[in-house]
Design a protein around this motif. Structure first.
Motif, PDB file in Angstrom:
ATOM      1  N   VAL A 102     -24.349   6.857  -9.153  1.00 24.88           N
ATOM      2  CA  VAL A 102     -24.014   5.618  -9.850  1.00 24.88           C
ATOM      3  C   VAL A 102     -25.242   4.736  -9.725  1.00 24.88           C
ATOM      4  CG1 VAL A 102     -22.540   3.570  -9.865  1.00 24.88           C
ATOM      5  CG2 VAL A 102     -21.562   5.800  -9.282  1.00 24.88           C
ATOM      6  N   GLU A 103     -25.759   4.283 -10.843  1.00 24.78           N
ATOM      7  CA  GLU A 103     -26.992   3.514 -10.832  1.00 24.78           C
ATOM      8  C   GLU A 103     -26.937   2.374  -9.818  1.00 24.78           C
ATOM      9  OE1 GLU A 103     -29.789   0.810 -13.722  1.00 24.78           O
ATOM     10  OE2 GLU A 103     -28.247   2.061 -14.616  1.00 24.78           O
ATOM     11  N   GLY A 104     -27.860   2.417  -8.872  1.00 24.93           N
ATOM     12  CA  GLY A 104     -27.969   1.356  -7.886  1.00 24.93           C
ATOM     13  C   GLY A 104     -27.026   1.457  -6.710  1.00 24.93           C
ATOM     14  N   ALA A 105     -26.005   2.332  -6.761  1.00 23.70           N
ATOM     15  CA  ALA A 105     -24.997   2.346  -5.705  1.00 23.70           C
ATOM     16  C   ALA A 105     -24.819   3.701  -5.036  1.00 23.70           C
ATOM     17  CB  ALA A 105     -23.654   1.875  -6.251  1.00 23.70           C
ATOM     18  N   VAL A 106     -24.955   4.796  -5.754  1.00 24.91           N
ATOM     19  CA  VAL A 106     -24.798   6.138  -5.183  1.00 24.91           C
ATOM     20  C   VAL A 106     -25.998   6.974  -5.613  1.00 24.91           C
ATOM     21  CG1 VAL A 106     -23.380   8.223  -5.087  1.00 24.91           C
ATOM     22  CG2 VAL A 106     -22.266   5.983  -5.289  1.00 24.91           C
ATOM     23  N   HIS A 107     -26.664   7.564  -4.615  1.00 27.17           N
ATOM     24  CA  HIS A 107     -27.869   8.348  -4.881  1.00 27.17           C
ATOM     25  C   HIS A 107     -27.794   9.674  -4.146  1.00 27.17           C
ATOM     26  CE1 HIS A 107     -30.082   4.900  -6.615  1.00 27.17           C
ATOM     27  NE2 HIS A 107     -29.305   4.212  -5.790  1.00 27.17           N
ATOM     28  N   VAL A 108     -28.490  10.667  -4.664  1.00 28.28           N
ATOM     29  CA  VAL A 108     -28.571  11.981  -4.040  1.00 28.28           C
ATOM     30  C   VAL A 108     -30.032  12.240  -3.692  1.00 28.28           C
ATOM     31  CG1 VAL A 108     -28.098  14.448  -4.293  1.00 28.28           C
ATOM     32  CG2 VAL A 108     -26.641  12.779  -5.462  1.00 28.28           C
ATOM     33  N   ASP A 115     -39.434   9.952   2.144  1.00 25.73           N
ATOM     34  CA  ASP A 115     -39.886   8.977   1.145  1.00 25.73           C
ATOM     35  C   ASP A 115     -38.781   8.686   0.136  1.00 25.73           C
ATOM     36  OD1 ASP A 115     -42.387   8.777   2.323  1.00 25.73           O
ATOM     37  OD2 ASP A 115     -43.286  10.293   1.014  1.00 25.73           O
ATOM     38  N   ALA A 116     -38.104   9.729  -0.337  1.00 25.35           N
ATOM     39  CA  ALA A 116     -37.001   9.535  -1.288  1.00 25.35           C
ATOM     40  C   ALA A 116     -35.864   8.755  -0.634  1.00 25.35           C
ATOM     41  CB  ALA A 116     -36.503  10.880  -1.808  1.00 25.35           C
ATOM     42  N   LEU A 117     -35.579   9.058   0.627  1.00 23.73           N
ATOM     43  CA  LEU A 117     -34.527   8.335   1.343  1.00 23.73           C
ATOM     44  C   LEU A 117     -34.858   6.846   1.414  1.00 23.73           C
ATOM     45  CD1 LEU A 117     -31.915   8.188   2.988  1.00 23.73           C
ATOM     46  CD2 LEU A 117     -33.277   8.770   5.019  1.00 23.73           C
ATOM     47  N   MET A 118     -36.079   6.506   1.753  1.00 24.27           N
ATOM     48  CA  MET A 118     -36.455   5.098   1.850  1.00 24.27           C
ATOM     49  C   MET A 118     -36.412   4.419   0.482  1.00 24.27           C
ATOM     50  SD  MET A 118     -36.538   4.612   4.962  1.00 24.27           S
ATOM     51  CE  MET A 118     -36.903   2.881   4.872  1.00 24.27           C
ATOM     52  N   ARG A 119     -36.804   5.140  -0.573  1.00 18.27           N
ATOM     53  CA  ARG A 119     -36.735   4.557  -1.922  1.00 18.27           C
ATOM     54  C   ARG A 119     -35.295   4.204  -2.298  1.00 18.27           C
ATOM     55  NH1 ARG A 119     -40.619   8.383  -3.099  1.00 18.27           N
ATOM     56  NH2 ARG A 119     -39.071   9.828  -3.963  1.00 18.27           N
ATOM     57  N   VAL A 120     -34.359   5.125  -2.029  1.00 24.78           N
ATOM     58  CA  VAL A 120     -32.972   4.836  -2.416  1.00 24.78           C
ATOM     59  C   VAL A 120     -32.353   3.782  -1.503  1.00 24.78           C
ATOM     60  CG1 VAL A 120     -32.622   7.042  -3.570  1.00 24.78           C
ATOM     61  CG2 VAL A 120     -31.888   6.785  -1.226  1.00 24.78           C
ATOM     62  N   LEU A 121     -32.719   3.754  -0.231  1.00 21.19           N
ATOM     63  CA  LEU A 121     -32.231   2.678   0.640  1.00 21.19           C
ATOM     64  C   LEU A 121     -32.683   1.321   0.113  1.00 21.19           C
ATOM     65  CD1 LEU A 121     -32.761   4.162   4.232  1.00 21.19           C
ATOM     66  CD2 LEU A 121     -30.587   3.842   3.025  1.00 21.19           C
ATOM     67  N   ARG A 122     -33.953   1.229  -0.284  1.00 24.36           N
ATOM     68  CA  ARG A 122     -34.468  -0.030  -0.846  1.00 24.36           C
ATOM     69  C   ARG A 122     -33.767  -0.370  -2.156  1.00 24.36           C
ATOM     70  NH1 ARG A 122     -39.349   1.851   1.379  1.00 24.36           N
ATOM     71  NH2 ARG A 122     -40.005   2.802  -0.569  1.00 24.36           N
ATOM     72  N   THR A 123     -33.543   0.637  -2.996  1.00 22.45           N
ATOM     73  CA  THR A 123     -32.859   0.403  -4.272  1.00 22.45           C
ATOM     74  C   THR A 123     -31.465  -0.159  -4.045  1.00 22.45           C
ATOM     75  OG1 THR A 123     -34.094   2.159  -5.384  1.00 22.45           O
ATOM     76  CG2 THR A 123     -32.000   1.503  -6.383  1.00 22.45           C
ATOM     77  N   ILE A 124     -30.721   0.465  -3.147  1.00 21.06           N
ATOM     78  CA  ILE A 124     -29.374  -0.023  -2.838  1.00 21.06           C
ATOM     79  C   ILE A 124     -29.456  -1.407  -2.215  1.00 21.06           C
ATOM     80  CG2 ILE A 124     -27.317   0.333  -1.423  1.00 21.06           C
ATOM     81  CD1 ILE A 124     -27.821   3.389  -1.717  1.00 21.06           C
ATOM     82  N   GLY A 125     -30.376  -1.592  -1.282  1.00 20.80           N
ATOM     83  CA  GLY A 125     -30.520  -2.880  -0.611  1.00 20.80           C
ATOM     84  C   GLY A 125     -30.855  -4.012  -1.566  1.00 20.80           C
ATOM     85  N   ARG A 127     -30.240  -4.126  -4.754  1.00 21.53           N
ATOM     86  CA  ARG A 127     -29.094  -4.369  -5.641  1.00 21.53           C
ATOM     87  C   ARG A 127     -28.003  -5.153  -4.907  1.00 21.53           C
ATOM     88  NH1 ARG A 127     -27.690  -2.707 -10.781  1.00 21.53           N
ATOM     89  NH2 ARG A 127     -25.447  -2.610 -11.101  1.00 21.53           N
ATOM     90  N   ARG A 128     -27.756  -4.789  -3.658  1.00 21.70           N
ATOM     91  CA  ARG A 128     -26.717  -5.495  -2.886  1.00 21.70           C
ATOM     92  C   ARG A 128     -27.140  -6.933  -2.587  1.00 21.70           C
ATOM     93  NH1 ARG A 128     -22.446  -2.661  -0.792  1.00 21.70           N
ATOM     94  NH2 ARG A 128     -22.075  -4.288   0.717  1.00 21.70           N
ATOM     95  N   ALA A 129     -28.399  -7.144  -2.392  1.00 22.57           N
ATOM     96  CA  ALA A 129     -28.883  -8.484  -2.068  1.00 22.57           C
ATOM     97  C   ALA A 129     -28.812  -9.425  -3.271  1.00 22.57           C
ATOM     98  CB  ALA A 129     -30.323  -8.426  -1.548  1.00 22.57           C
ATOM     99  N   SER A 130     -28.856  -8.851  -4.482  1.00 25.07           N
ATOM    100  CA  SER A 130     -28.914  -9.700  -5.660  1.00 25.07           C
ATOM    101  C   SER A 130     -27.624  -9.757  -6.468  1.00 25.07           C
ATOM    102  CB  SER A 130     -30.067  -9.242  -6.566  1.00 25.07           C
ATOM    103  OG  SER A 130     -29.807  -7.931  -7.020  1.00 25.07           O
ATOM    104  N   CYS A 131     -26.751  -8.759  -6.296  1.00 26.54           N
ATOM    105  CA  CYS A 131     -25.517  -8.748  -7.087  1.00 26.54           C
ATOM    106  C   CYS A 131     -24.551  -7.718  -6.537  1.00 26.54           C
ATOM    107  CB  CYS A 131     -25.845  -8.420  -8.546  1.00 26.54           C
ATOM    108  SG  CYS A 131     -26.445  -6.742  -8.796  1.00 26.54           S
TER     109      CYS A 131
END
Length: 137
Positions: A102-108, A115-125, A127-131
């Motif tokens: 789910v864009e911004g909320a669920v990643h594989v 590196d991919a793990l940190m990218r998705v953690l930042r993406t989720i973070g 998104r959660r910080a802004s909306c």
């Protein structure tokens, strides 16, 4: 951002994952559980921002493991819902898992790809910080 780690047994692998996540000062692993029932109990009490759910090798679909599926749906049903990172040991992301993204909320991500793990953690973070992480634009 608080992180719950699920599905990684105590030991070196868990410590590597924990230290890798916490290298970024914006993320704190607040709990971990190898057992899905315990993980869901932790999630309900601690309300993590992000849940990192490590899938066992060979698992092609969450439907194949009712306990992990229950954790996935349980953390997504929290208020607010936890962002989820599905870590797979597969060489490529199984199609059945990529359909859960789910864009911004669920990643594989592949296990071992820090590196991919940190990218998705930042993406989720971010998104959660802004909306609301589940609100689609």
């Amino acid at each position: 951002m608080t992180v719950l780690v699920v599905g990684v047994p105590e030991g070196e692998q868990l410590e590597l994952l924990r230290s890798g996540i916490q290298r970024n000062p914006h993320f704190r692993v607040l709990s971990h559980a190898h057992d899905p029932a315990v993980a869901l109990a932790h999630a309900r009490i601690l309300l993590p921002d992000i849940t990192v759910l490590s899938l066992p090798a060979g698992l092609e679909s969450l439907d194949a493991d009712p306990d992990l599926l229950r954790v996935f749906h349980g953390v997504r049903a929290l208020d607010p819902p936890s962002g989820v990172v599905l870590r797979t040991a597969a060489a490529r992301v199984p199609r059945s898992l990529s359909g859960l993204a789910v864009e911004g909320a669920v990643h594989v991500v592949r296990a071992g790809d820090s590196d991919a793990l940190m990218r998705v953690l930042r993406t989720i973070g971010l998104r959660r910080a802004s909306c609301d992480p589940d609100e689609m634009p």
